[in-house]
Scaffold this motif. Structure first.
Motif, PDB file in Angstrom:
ATOM      1  N   GLN A  58       0.826  -1.208   0.000  1.00 20.86           N
ATOM      2  CA  GLN A  58       0.000   0.000   0.000  1.00 20.86           C
ATOM      3  C   GLN A  58       0.860   1.258   0.000  1.00 20.86           C
ATOM      4  O   GLN A  58       0.608   2.205  -0.760  1.00 20.86           O
ATOM      5  N   ALA A  59       1.883   1.282   0.841  1.00 19.25           N
ATOM      6  CA  ALA A  59       2.759   2.450   0.906  1.00 19.25           C
ATOM      7  C   ALA A  59       3.487   2.661  -0.419  1.00 19.25           C
ATOM      8  O   ALA A  59       3.630   3.795  -0.898  1.00 19.25           O
ATOM      9  N   ALA A  60       3.954   1.555  -1.030  1.00 25.19           N
ATOM     10  CA  ALA A  60       4.650   1.672  -2.309  1.00 25.19           C
ATOM     11  C   ALA A  60       3.714   2.156  -3.412  1.00 25.19           C
ATOM     12  O   ALA A  60       4.096   2.965  -4.261  1.00 25.19           O
ATOM     13  N   ALA A  61       2.464   1.670  -3.410  1.00 26.51           N
ATOM     14  CA  ALA A  61       1.500   2.081  -4.433  1.00 26.51           C
ATOM     15  C   ALA A  61       1.170   3.566  -4.297  1.00 26.51           C
ATOM     16  O   ALA A  61       1.086   4.289  -5.300  1.00 26.51           O
ATOM     17  N   ARG A  62       0.967   4.030  -3.079  1.00 32.06           N
ATOM     18  CA  ARG A  62       0.648   5.442  -2.884  1.00 32.06           C
ATOM     19  C   ARG A  62       1.811   6.342  -3.257  1.00 32.06           C
ATOM     20  O   ARG A  62       1.611   7.452  -3.766  1.00 32.06           O
ATOM     21  N   ALA A  63       3.036   5.865  -3.019  1.00 34.26           N
ATOM     22  CA  ALA A  63       4.199   6.656  -3.414  1.00 34.26           C
ATOM     23  C   ALA A  63       4.367   6.670  -4.934  1.00 34.26           C
ATOM     24  O   ALA A  63       4.690   7.698  -5.527  1.00 34.26           O
ATOM     25  N   ALA A  64       4.101   5.516  -5.573  1.00 32.34           N
ATOM     26  CA  ALA A  64       4.292   5.433  -7.028  1.00 32.34           C
ATOM     27  C   ALA A  64       3.299   6.296  -7.778  1.00 32.34           C
ATOM     28  O   ALA A  64       3.641   6.904  -8.803  1.00 32.34           O
ATOM     29  N   GLN A  65       2.066   6.380  -7.277  1.00 32.57           N
ATOM     30  CA  GLN A  65       1.057   7.124  -8.019  1.00 32.57           C
ATOM     31  C   GLN A  65       1.242   8.635  -7.929  1.00 32.57           C
ATOM     32  O   GLN A  65       0.476   9.382  -8.549  1.00 32.57           O
ATOM     33  N   GLN A  66       2.250   9.090  -7.228  1.00 31.04           N
ATOM     34  CA  GLN A  66       2.587  10.506  -7.199  1.00 31.04           C
ATOM     35  C   GLN A  66       3.654  10.859  -8.221  1.00 31.04           C
ATOM     36  O   GLN A  66       3.970  12.039  -8.411  1.00 31.04           O
ATOM     37  N   THR A  67       4.205   9.853  -8.921  1.00 34.95           N
ATOM     38  CA  THR A  67       5.289  10.092  -9.870  1.00 34.95           C
ATOM     39  C   THR A  67       4.736  10.393 -11.260  1.00 34.95           C
ATOM     40  O   THR A  67       3.626   9.972 -11.622  1.00 34.95           O
ATOM     41  N   THR A  68       5.524  11.080 -12.074  1.00 29.05           N
ATOM     42  CA  THR A  68       5.104  11.441 -13.430  1.00 29.05           C
ATOM     43  C   THR A  68       4.951  10.232 -14.338  1.00 29.05           C
ATOM     44  O   THR A  68       3.967  10.156 -15.097  1.00 29.05           O
ATOM     45  N   PRO A  69       5.869   9.241 -14.344  1.00 28.60           N
ATOM     46  CA  PRO A  69       5.663   8.065 -15.215  1.00 28.60           C
ATOM     47  C   PRO A  69       4.372   7.316 -14.905  1.00 28.60           C
ATOM     48  O   PRO A  69       3.682   6.863 -15.827  1.00 28.60           O
ATOM     49  N   TRP A  70       4.020   7.175 -13.622  1.00 28.52           N
ATOM     50  CA  TRP A  70       2.774   6.486 -13.273  1.00 28.52           C
ATOM     51  C   TRP A  70       1.573   7.259 -13.802  1.00 28.52           C
ATOM     52  O   TRP A  70       0.636   6.666 -14.359  1.00 28.52           O
ATOM     53  N   LYS A  71       1.573   8.572 -13.651  1.00 28.75           N
ATOM     54  CA  LYS A  71       0.459   9.382 -14.123  1.00 28.75           C
ATOM     55  C   LYS A  71       0.335   9.316 -15.635  1.00 28.75           C
ATOM     56  O   LYS A  71      -0.786   9.268 -16.176  1.00 28.75           O
ATOM     57  N   ALA A  72       1.475   9.315 -16.350  1.00 27.43           N
ATOM     58  CA  ALA A  72       1.430   9.231 -17.808  1.00 27.43           C
ATOM     59  C   ALA A  72       0.874   7.888 -18.254  1.00 27.43           C
ATOM     60  O   ALA A  72       0.086   7.814 -19.208  1.00 27.43           O
ATOM     61  N   ASN A  73       1.259   6.814 -17.576  1.00 31.46           N
ATOM     62  CA  ASN A  73       0.745   5.487 -17.924  1.00 31.46           C
ATOM     63  C   ASN A  73      -0.737   5.373 -17.582  1.00 31.46           C
ATOM     64  O   ASN A  73      -1.530   4.823 -18.371  1.00 31.46           O
ATOM     65  N   TYR A  74      -1.134   5.898 -16.450  1.00 29.17           N
ATOM     66  CA  TYR A  74      -2.529   5.802 -16.026  1.00 29.17           C
ATOM     67  C   TYR A  74      -3.442   6.666 -16.886  1.00 29.17           C
ATOM     68  O   TYR A  74      -4.650   6.424 -16.953  1.00 29.17           O
ATOM     69  N   ALA A  75      -2.871   7.667 -17.565  1.00 25.43           N
ATOM     70  CA  ALA A  75      -3.694   8.509 -18.435  1.00 25.43           C
ATOM     71  C   ALA A  75      -4.332   7.705 -19.556  1.00 25.43           C
ATOM     72  O   ALA A  75      -5.357   8.120 -20.118  1.00 25.43           O
ATOM     73  N   MET A  76      -3.770   6.539 -19.881  1.00 22.40           N
ATOM     74  CA  MET A  76      -4.355   5.684 -20.913  1.00 22.40           C
ATOM     75  C   MET A  76      -5.739   5.184 -20.512  1.00 22.40           C
ATOM     76  O   MET A  76      -6.540   4.831 -21.370  1.00 22.40           O
ATOM     77  N   ARG A  77      -6.035   5.133 -19.225  1.00 21.32           N
ATOM     78  CA  ARG A  77      -7.337   4.639 -18.782  1.00 21.32           C
ATOM     79  C   ARG A  77      -8.473   5.514 -19.272  1.00 21.32           C
ATOM     80  O   ARG A  77      -9.604   5.029 -19.497  1.00 21.32           O
ATOM     81  N   ALA A  78      -8.203   6.794 -19.498  1.00 17.56           N
ATOM     82  CA  ALA A  78      -9.273   7.712 -19.890  1.00 17.56           C
ATOM     83  C   ALA A  78      -9.910   7.312 -21.209  1.00 17.56           C
ATOM     84  O   ALA A  78     -11.063   7.676 -21.483  1.00 17.56           O
ATOM     85  N   GLY A  79      -9.211   6.550 -22.041  1.00 16.73           N
ATOM     86  CA  GLY A  79      -9.775   6.158 -23.323  1.00 16.73           C
ATOM     87  C   GLY A  79     -10.994   5.264 -23.211  1.00 16.73           C
ATOM     88  O   GLY A  79     -11.818   5.216 -24.133  1.00 16.73           O
ATOM     89  N   ILE A  80     -11.138   4.558 -22.091  1.00 15.05           N
ATOM     90  CA  ILE A  80     -12.298   3.680 -21.935  1.00 15.05           C
ATOM     91  C   ILE A  80     -13.577   4.498 -21.817  1.00 15.05           C
ATOM     92  O   ILE A  80     -14.680   3.993 -22.117  1.00 15.05           O
ATOM     93  N   GLU A  81     -13.469   5.762 -21.417  1.00 14.75           N
ATOM     94  CA  GLU A  81     -14.652   6.610 -21.338  1.00 14.75           C
ATOM     95  C   GLU A  81     -15.272   6.811 -22.718  1.00 14.75           C
ATOM     96  O   GLU A  81     -16.499   6.809 -22.867  1.00 14.75           O
ATOM     97  N   SER A  82     -14.431   6.985 -23.737  1.00 21.07           N
ATOM     98  CA  SER A  82     -14.972   7.144 -25.091  1.00 21.07           C
ATOM     99  C   SER A  82     -15.585   5.847 -25.592  1.00 21.07           C
ATOM    100  O   SER A  82     -16.574   5.869 -26.352  1.00 21.07           O
TER     101      SER A  82
END
Length: 530
Positions: free
Chosen positions: A428-452
């Motif tokens: 949990q601590a590692a996941a919360r720390a990782a999701q504050q980084t720029t590479p994680w945010k850039a990778n997670y931005a791909m999820r927005a495509g499912i909305e379309s």
């Protein structure tokens, strides 16, 4: 047409052998009926329109491999075929056959990247008040008995019953004489149920009679003097929304609310691939009750993907599907990296801006002890029985009572902390720390495509409003819609591959950036990755 030209169709009659008996008169081609059902949802046609298209349109005849003078079939055949699809999970098997053909064409593969999201589905029944629902259930039960044994209603149905249940109930939310209507309807239902149970045993298990029985128990109760009383929330109590029936015509529909959205029916979970430079393929669609949390649907989605040999390496989901326990389970059972935001629990202290939340305490796993910000060690360490394992620690009353900053830590006589076991806590601590980084945010931005994609299902193929009643039939609609979307995407990919498609015409701002030689992303998938 490209599907037939490049993939030689999606299925053959041999794929449906187990769906039909071995004896009897040969029927219509199930492969053709399956194709027509998919084209029906692709073009948003009714059964009559689809049957007419088979008879008249040359593109339909080509897609089905029919002769030009083939007269087609009656539109009611499509209803019978959907009934077969609703049995024994056959709709999912139909999607399996399509994905196998797409895999052979090299357009989808295992251990890629996929994403999932859900949307609400509205029921094919109108909204009813509690009084209207009981009245409609009574009318439906009387209709069922009248069809099978009308002579049994002689002497039971009076003029008053004819006035109350002779037509559909449309009383509204403010009917006249509401208490009298409620009492009379409850008495009528109780009388009919006792009559059927005593004298019409053969009709007792009828679907509408059983629906009436359940709705009566949901809204009324019988006291010690055999008087029918209406259930009230603060007295006899009402069932929770997860079990409460909302219509006598669809016993599987449920009422749910998420934020400002309120609806009655189901949830649809759509999963698709999202690898770079490849067409996005729908790999799974799941229909669940409206009251089921998203995270509860995820294990079943992974199991079906495993059966199809289409498990992803990364699975992008929103916060509704994400928990540390689910991330750990997905990694252990399927080797999937579940990518989604792990929310931080907000307690009173952190909401008010104080520092003494859970992160302000130091955990010593080897000594099974927790040290507070004032340096005092905990006195109790226990692991209570629970579905989700966790550890509970408590500090001594003496230490907390003398603490100068007690008001910033607890309102009780001593502080208590609950946290996950060491392995999950560290994850949990590692996941919360990782999701504050720029590479994680850039990778997670791909999820927005499912909305379309969800928008394509809803606005392009009418998935928001279900055509049918019951969860199994609604799931058939969702699977046929998913296959229709795949056909559209595969057809476009086979006609013009993604790598050969011309880019969009640059906008005025993009032309300005190119003129000034300012770097800009060439695709939304790469935005934010630099």
């Amino acid at each position: 047409m490209a599907i037939r030209d490049h993939l030689d169709g999606l299925w053959r009659d041999e794929d449906f052998v187990e769906w039909y008996p071995r004896d009897g008169k040969p029927g219509l081609s199930p492969a053709q009926l399956a194709t027509v059902s998919v084209l029906q949802f692709l073009l948003e046609l009714s059964d009559r329109q689809a049957a007419e298209a088979v008879r008249c349109r040359i593109d339909f005849k080509y897609a089905l491999g029919m002769e030009l003078d083939d007269p087609g079939f009656h539109h009611s055949v499509l209803t019978d075929f959907r009934e077969r699809l609703a049995e024994d999970g056959r709709a999912d098997k139909l999607l399996d056959l399509v994905l196998e053909q797409i895999k052979v064409a090299g357009l989808v593969r295992e251990r890629g990247r996929q994403r999932t999201d859900s949307t609400h589905i509205l029921s094919a029944v109108r909204d009813l008040t509690r009084l209207e629902m009981v009245t409609e259930a009574m009318r439906a039960a009387l209709e069922e008995i009248a069809r099978q044994a009308p002579q049994e209603l002689v002497g039971l149905v009076t003029d008053e019953w004819g006035e109350r249940y002779g037509r559909a109930s449309r009383l509204g939310r403010t009917p006249t004489r509401p208490k009298t209507r409620i009492k009379n309807t409850g008495d009528d239902v109780y009388l009919l149920l006792r009559y059927v149970r005593t004298y019409l045993r053969a009709l007792w298990q009828g679907p509408q009679v059983q629906a009436l029985r359940q709705i009566f128990l949901q809204n009324y109760w019988v006291d010690d003097r055999a008087r029918v009383q209406r259930r009230e929330p603060d007295e006899a109590g009402l069932p929770p929304s997860s079990t409460a029936i909302v219509s006598p015509y669809d016993l599987t529909a449920r009422y749910s609310r998420r934020n400002d959205t309120r609806w009655k029916k189901f949830l649809a979970h759509v999963t698709e691939t999202c690898d770079d430079d490849t067409v996005n393929i729908i790999t799974d669609v799941t229909t669940t009750p409206a009251t089921l949390y998203d995270i509860r649907a995820l294990p079943a989605i992974h199991d079906r993907l495993a059966q199809r040999d289409l498990l992803p390496d990364e699975h992008l989901v929103d916060g509704g599907y994400t928990s540390i326990v689910q991330q750990d389970q997905s990694a252990r059972e399927h080797g999937i990296t579940l990518v989604g935001p792990v929310r931080k629990k907000r307690i009173r202290q952190s909401r008010q801006g104080n520092v003494f939340d859970r992160d302000a305490f130091t955990i010593d796993w080897e000594r099974r002890q927790v040290v507070c910000p004032q340096g005092k060690p905990s006195r109790e360490w226990s692991t209570p029985l629970s579905i989700t394992p966790y550890t509970r620690v408590r500090f001594a009353k003496e230490d907390c009572g003398q603490c100068p900053v007690k008001s910033s830590s607890t309102r009780g006589d001593r502080r208590q902390l609950n946290f996950l076991p060491q392995q999950l806590y560290e994850r949990q601590a590692a996941a919360r720390a990782a999701q504050q980084t720029t590479p994680w945010k850039a990778n997670y931005a791909m999820r927005a495509g499912i909305e379309s994609t969800v928008n394509e299902f809803v606005n392009g193929h009418g998935m928001r409003q279900t055509r049918y009643r019951s969860q199994t039939k609604t799931h058939v609609q969702h699977v046929l819609t998913a296959i229709a979307v795949n056909i559209e995407r595969v057809n476009a990919e086979l006609a013009t591959p993604t790598a050969e498609r011309r880019p969009r015409t640059p906008t005025a701002l993009q032309n300005f950036l190119d003129w000034q030689q300012i770097p800009r992303p060439t695709a939304w998938r790469t935005a934010g990755k630099s």
